[in-house]
Design a protein around this motif. Structure first.
Motif, PDB file in Angstrom:
ATOM      1  N   ILE A  35      65.802 100.323  38.776  1.00  9.11           N
ATOM      2  CA  ILE A  35      65.047  99.096  39.035  1.00  9.11           C
ATOM      3  C   ILE A  35      65.557  98.018  38.081  1.00  9.11           C
ATOM      4  N   SER A  36      65.231  96.798  38.406  1.00 15.28           N
ATOM      5  CA  SER A  36      65.673  95.672  37.590  1.00 15.28           C
ATOM      6  C   SER A  36      64.952  95.659  36.243  1.00 15.28           C
ATOM      7  N   ILE A  37      65.458  94.851  35.327  1.00 15.18           N
ATOM      8  CA  ILE A  37      64.805  94.678  34.025  1.00 15.18           C
ATOM      9  C   ILE A  37      63.389  94.145  34.229  1.00 15.18           C
ATOM     10  N   THR A  38      63.251  93.173  35.110  1.00 12.09           N
ATOM     11  CA  THR A  38      61.937  92.598  35.399  1.00 12.09           C
ATOM     12  C   THR A  38      61.006  93.647  36.004  1.00 12.09           C
ATOM     13  N   GLY A  39      61.539  94.463  36.902  1.00 19.43           N
ATOM     14  CA  GLY A  39      60.747  95.535  37.502  1.00 19.43           C
ATOM     15  C   GLY A  39      60.296  96.556  36.473  1.00 19.43           C
TER      16      GLY A  39
END
Length: 54
Positions: free
Chosen positions: A6-10
């Protein structure tokens, strides 16, 4: 099927932390990432390990 990365934001949303805290955990080696092009993605398995270790 559950995502493998998953993304850093996720990751920040999933853990209830800010992006700066996620980058600090990556730097400490507590979260594993892969580089995909220009994006850095966090391995969901490392998020599970982080939660289980706490």
């Amino acid at each position: 099927m559950e995502p493998v990365t998953i993304s850093i934001t996720g990751a920040a949303k999933a853990l209830g932390l800010g992006r700066t805290s996620i980058y600090a955990l990556i730097k400490k080696g507590r979260l594993e990432t892969i580089k995909f092009g220009r994006r850095r993605l966090v391995k969901t398995a490392s998020i599970r390990r982080l939660i289980d270790d706490e």
